[in-house]
Design an enzyme around this catalytic site. Structure first.
Site, short mmCIF file in Angstrom:
data_model
loop_
_atom_site.label_atom_id
_atom_site.label_comp_id
_atom_site.label_asym_id
_atom_site.label_seq_id
_atom_site.Cartn_x
_atom_site.Cartn_y
_atom_site.Cartn_z
N GLN A 61 3.77 1.70 -1.23
CA GLN A 61 4.43 1.55 -2.60
C GLN A 61 3.45 2.24 -3.33
OE1 GLN A 61 8.04 1.11 -2.98
NE2 GLN A 61 7.60 1.18 -0.71
N HIS B 274 0.74 -1.29 0.21
CA HIS B 274 0.11 0.10 -0.14
C HIS B 274 0.84 1.45 0.03
CE1 HIS B 274 -3.43 2.44 0.82
NE2 HIS B 274 -3.00 3.04 2.07
N HIS C 207 0.90 4.22 -2.87
CA HIS C 207 1.00 5.93 -2.53
C HIS C 207 2.23 6.38 -3.09
CE1 HIS C 207 -2.31 7.03 0.06
NE2 HIS C 207 -2.43 5.66 0.59
#
Length: 98
Positions: A75, A73, A77
């Protein structure tokens, strides 16, 4: 690993928010402020990227990392925030020369 993931999310989120705000400033004709915000976005994204690079270096040195949904998650973002920043630069230029 959770702390590292949240650091990436924090810095990426700050960078994305700055880039989105920069677009709004450019839309209003405030190009000096838009440029400042883009610079700040880049600085925040650099922080996130540095955290990510440390993870990659550790793995390359044989110190495997536990891959969690939270890390994935973070990564997502980071990659999204980097794309938003790149597009914000283009939007600002369009507004500047409109």
């Amino acid at each position: 690993m959770e702390e590292i993931s949240f650091q990436i999310i924090l810095y990426a989120g700050n960078g994305k928010a700055n880039a989105m705000e920069a677009i709004q400033e450019a839309k209003q004709g405030n190009f000096e402020r838009a440029d400042e915000l883009i610079k700040e976005a880049g600085e925040e994204l650099s922080k996130a990227h540095n955290v990510q690079t440390k993870l990659l270096q550790e793995e390359a040195n044989g110190n495997g990392n536990i891959i969690s949904v939270l890390l994935i998650h973070s990564q997502d973002h980071l990659m999204t925030a980097m794309t938003v920043r790149d597009l914000a630069v283009e939007f600002i230029e369009l507004y500047r020369f409109k």
